[in-house]
Scaffold this motif. Structure first.
Motif, mmCIF file in Angstrom:
data_model
loop_
_atom_site.group_PDB
_atom_site.id
_atom_site.type_symbol
_atom_site.label_atom_id
_atom_site.label_comp_id
_atom_site.label_asym_id
_atom_site.label_seq_id
_atom_site.Cartn_x
_atom_site.Cartn_y
_atom_site.Cartn_z
ATOM 1 N N ALA A 107 2.900 -31.136 -25.799
ATOM 2 C CA ALA A 107 2.113 -30.193 -26.597
ATOM 3 C C ALA A 107 1.091 -29.465 -25.722
ATOM 4 O O ALA A 107 0.925 -28.243 -25.829
ATOM 5 C CB ALA A 107 1.422 -30.907 -27.752
ATOM 6 N N LEU A 108 0.410 -30.196 -24.857
ATOM 7 C CA LEU A 108 -0.543 -29.566 -23.939
ATOM 8 C C LEU A 108 0.147 -28.516 -23.076
ATOM 9 O O LEU A 108 -0.346 -27.389 -22.917
ATOM 10 C CB LEU A 108 -1.187 -30.626 -23.036
ATOM 11 N N ASP A 109 1.287 -28.882 -22.526
ATOM 12 C CA ASP A 109 2.031 -27.958 -21.674
ATOM 13 C C ASP A 109 2.457 -26.717 -22.450
ATOM 14 O O ASP A 109 2.332 -25.584 -21.964
ATOM 15 C CB ASP A 109 3.248 -28.665 -21.087
ATOM 16 N N GLN A 110 2.946 -26.909 -23.674
ATOM 17 C CA GLN A 110 3.417 -25.785 -24.481
ATOM 18 C C GLN A 110 2.276 -24.839 -24.855
ATOM 19 O O GLN A 110 2.445 -23.621 -24.817
ATOM 20 C CB GLN A 110 4.114 -26.299 -25.749
ATOM 21 N N VAL A 111 1.128 -25.376 -25.207
ATOM 22 C CA VAL A 111 -0.015 -24.524 -25.540
ATOM 23 C C VAL A 111 -0.446 -23.732 -24.314
ATOM 24 O O VAL A 111 -0.733 -22.537 -24.392
ATOM 25 C CB VAL A 111 -1.192 -25.340 -26.112
ATOM 26 N N ARG A 112 -0.474 -24.381 -23.163
ATOM 27 C CA ARG A 112 -0.883 -23.688 -21.931
ATOM 28 C C ARG A 112 0.093 -22.583 -21.538
ATOM 29 O O ARG A 112 -0.287 -21.632 -20.874
ATOM 30 C CB ARG A 112 -1.023 -24.704 -20.800
ATOM 31 N N ARG A 113 1.342 -22.699 -21.970
ATOM 32 C CA ARG A 113 2.340 -21.668 -21.670
ATOM 33 C C ARG A 113 2.258 -20.483 -22.623
ATOM 34 O O ARG A 113 2.852 -19.448 -22.364
ATOM 35 C CB ARG A 113 3.750 -22.257 -21.764
ATOM 36 N N GLU A 114 1.568 -20.644 -23.735
ATOM 37 C CA GLU A 114 1.454 -19.593 -24.745
ATOM 38 C C GLU A 114 0.235 -18.738 -24.395
ATOM 39 O O GLU A 114 -0.902 -19.181 -24.560
ATOM 40 C CB GLU A 114 1.289 -20.234 -26.129
ATOM 41 N N PRO A 115 0.431 -17.507 -23.890
ATOM 42 C CA PRO A 115 -0.706 -16.719 -23.391
ATOM 43 C C PRO A 115 -1.848 -16.560 -24.393
ATOM 44 O O PRO A 115 -3.021 -16.662 -24.017
ATOM 45 C CB PRO A 115 -0.083 -15.366 -23.040
ATOM 46 N N ALA A 116 -1.530 -16.301 -25.644
ATOM 47 C CA ALA A 116 -2.596 -16.101 -26.627
ATOM 48 C C ALA A 116 -3.407 -17.369 -26.839
ATOM 49 O O ALA A 116 -4.636 -17.334 -26.905
ATOM 50 C CB ALA A 116 -2.027 -15.620 -27.952
ATOM 51 N N LEU A 117 -2.736 -18.509 -26.924
ATOM 52 C CA LEU A 117 -3.463 -19.762 -27.130
ATOM 53 C C LEU A 117 -4.257 -20.147 -25.893
ATOM 54 O O LEU A 117 -5.389 -20.627 -26.004
ATOM 55 C CB LEU A 117 -2.502 -20.886 -27.514
ATOM 56 N N ALA A 118 -3.675 -19.936 -24.716
ATOM 57 C CA ALA A 118 -4.393 -20.252 -23.483
ATOM 58 C C ALA A 118 -5.703 -19.469 -23.421
ATOM 59 O O ALA A 118 -6.729 -19.994 -22.978
ATOM 60 C CB ALA A 118 -3.519 -19.956 -22.267
ATOM 61 N N ALA A 119 -5.683 -18.218 -23.894
ATOM 62 C CA ALA A 119 -6.898 -17.395 -23.894
ATOM 63 C C ALA A 119 -7.937 -17.914 -24.887
ATOM 64 O O ALA A 119 -9.130 -17.671 -24.730
ATOM 65 C CB ALA A 119 -6.540 -15.940 -24.232
ATOM 66 N N TRP A 120 -7.487 -18.620 -25.913
ATOM 67 C CA TRP A 120 -8.413 -19.128 -26.923
ATOM 68 C C TRP A 120 -9.171 -20.358 -26.462
ATOM 69 O O TRP A 120 -10.276 -20.614 -26.903
ATOM 70 C CB TRP A 120 -7.660 -19.489 -28.198
ATOM 71 N N PHE A 121 -8.540 -21.148 -25.598
ATOM 72 C CA PHE A 121 -9.141 -22.440 -25.233
ATOM 73 C C PHE A 121 -10.017 -22.304 -24.008
ATOM 74 O O PHE A 121 -9.719 -22.798 -22.931
ATOM 75 C CB PHE A 121 -8.050 -23.498 -25.046
ATOM 76 N N THR A 122 -11.126 -21.613 -24.215
ATOM 77 C CA THR A 122 -12.168 -21.493 -23.201
ATOM 78 C C THR A 122 -13.383 -22.226 -23.743
ATOM 79 O O THR A 122 -13.494 -22.415 -24.963
ATOM 80 C CB THR A 122 -12.516 -20.015 -22.964
ATOM 81 N N PRO A 123 -14.304 -22.650 -22.874
ATOM 82 C CA PRO A 123 -15.477 -23.363 -23.404
ATOM 83 C C PRO A 123 -16.206 -22.584 -24.493
ATOM 84 O O PRO A 123 -16.651 -23.156 -25.482
ATOM 85 C CB PRO A 123 -16.345 -23.559 -22.153
ATOM 86 N N GLY A 124 -16.289 -21.257 -24.380
ATOM 87 C CA GLY A 124 -17.002 -20.459 -25.367
ATOM 88 C C GLY A 124 -16.285 -20.351 -26.700
ATOM 89 O O GLY A 124 -16.919 -20.191 -27.738
ATOM 90 N N GLY A 125 -14.953 -20.429 -26.700
ATOM 91 C CA GLY A 125 -14.204 -20.245 -27.931
ATOM 92 C C GLY A 125 -13.652 -21.515 -28.532
ATOM 93 O O GLY A 125 -12.982 -21.473 -29.566
ATOM 94 N N ALA A 126 -13.917 -22.647 -27.910
ATOM 95 C CA ALA A 126 -13.295 -23.901 -28.341
ATOM 96 C C ALA A 126 -13.662 -24.298 -29.760
ATOM 97 O O ALA A 126 -12.837 -24.832 -30.495
ATOM 98 C CB ALA A 126 -13.665 -25.032 -27.384
ATOM 99 N N GLY A 127 -14.901 -24.029 -30.174
ATOM 100 C CA GLY A 127 -15.322 -24.433 -31.513
ATOM 101 C C GLY A 127 -14.521 -23.743 -32.604
ATOM 102 O O GLY A 127 -13.966 -24.400 -33.484
ATOM 103 N N SER A 128 -14.437 -22.416 -32.526
ATOM 104 C CA SER A 128 -13.705 -21.693 -33.569
ATOM 105 C C SER A 128 -12.213 -21.960 -33.467
ATOM 106 O O SER A 128 -11.519 -22.045 -34.476
ATOM 107 C CB SER A 128 -13.984 -20.191 -33.487
ATOM 108 N N THR A 129 -11.705 -22.130 -32.247
ATOM 109 C CA THR A 129 -10.279 -22.393 -32.080
ATOM 110 C C THR A 129 -9.906 -23.756 -32.640
ATOM 111 O O THR A 129 -8.888 -23.901 -33.317
ATOM 112 C CB THR A 129 -9.888 -22.308 -30.590
ATOM 113 N N SER A 130 -10.713 -24.764 -32.379
ATOM 114 C CA SER A 130 -10.386 -26.089 -32.913
ATOM 115 C C SER A 130 -10.494 -26.094 -34.436
ATOM 116 O O SER A 130 -9.701 -26.751 -35.108
ATOM 117 C CB SER A 130 -11.282 -27.172 -32.298
ATOM 118 N N GLU A 131 -11.439 -25.334 -34.987
ATOM 119 C CA GLU A 131 -11.537 -25.233 -36.447
ATOM 120 C C GLU A 131 -10.263 -24.616 -37.020
ATOM 121 O O GLU A 131 -9.725 -25.091 -38.023
ATOM 122 C CB GLU A 131 -12.744 -24.378 -36.839
#
Length: 198
Positions: A107-131
């Motif tokens: 799952a980690l590998d697949q999310v990292r391969r998805e450009p849109a999701l990879a862009a979401w998982f930054t320290p600044g956006g992690a809160g809204s993305t995890s929600e």
């Protein structure tokens, strides 16, 4: 990619939207939104997405009633794809501990391969993305794909596993081997124990 009017402005409605089934238009909008999310992150505006689609914001709102609805639709579709990839990767694995560890690693590998999701998982956006992840199909996918032990998926365990995945996406655990070892040592035993407790 954007339809333009003769004076150079974005057309009020993209030609491809005309005479196209609503569901097909929605599918295409979600696909285009994924490109916008990859470029601008999860907080891309409806105006950004409308411009990329080639329509007005008013037209976009006819198909999706807000950014959150569009984000959830995008996440739901990606979750189904990731769930299928995880299921294929662990198919035939009888050992629940190996199955869960590998499911999280894949799952980690697949999310990292998805450009849109990879862009979401930054320290600044992690809160809204995890929600978003916790309120979407990701929870259902995790519960049924990762955590079925004796046919008993666990929603609370799934939410916790998703929090672990989000944490590792925002702050990676060194190498993939390091992440696998951490998951196998600290995540898998506690999750499986919670699922088998009566």
């Amino acid at each position: 990619m954007r339809p333009m009017t003769e004076n150079g402005g974005v057309a009020q409605r993209a030609d491809w939207m005309r005479d196209t089934r609503r569901s097909a238009v929605q599918d295409r909008i979600v696909e285009i939104a994924g490109d916008v999310f990859a470029e601008r992150g999860a907080d891309a505006s409806m105006a950004d997405i409308a411009a990329a689609v080639g329509c007005s914001r008013a037209t976009l709102y006819r198909y999706f009633d807000g950014r959150r609805t569009l984000q959830l639709e995008y996440i739901g579709r990606v979750a189904r794809r990731i769930g299928a990839a995880v299921e294929a990767a662990v198919a035939g694995e009888a050992d629940p501990a190996v199955r869960l560890t590998e499911a999280v690693v894949v799952a980690l590998d697949q999310v990292r391969r998805e450009p849109a999701l990879a862009a979401w998982f930054t320290p600044g956006g992690a809160g809204s993305t995890s929600e978003l992840a916790l309120s979407s199909e990701f929870v259902e996918t995790a519960a049924t794909t990762f955590l079925s032990v004796g046919g008993r998926p666990g929603q609370d365990a799934a939410r916790w596993v998703i929090r672990v995945i989000v944490s590792l996406l925002v702050v990676p655990g060194g190498s993939p081997a390091d992440e696998r070892a951490m998951i196998a040592t600290f995540v898998t035993p506690s999750v499986l124990a919670s699922l088998t407790t009566t």
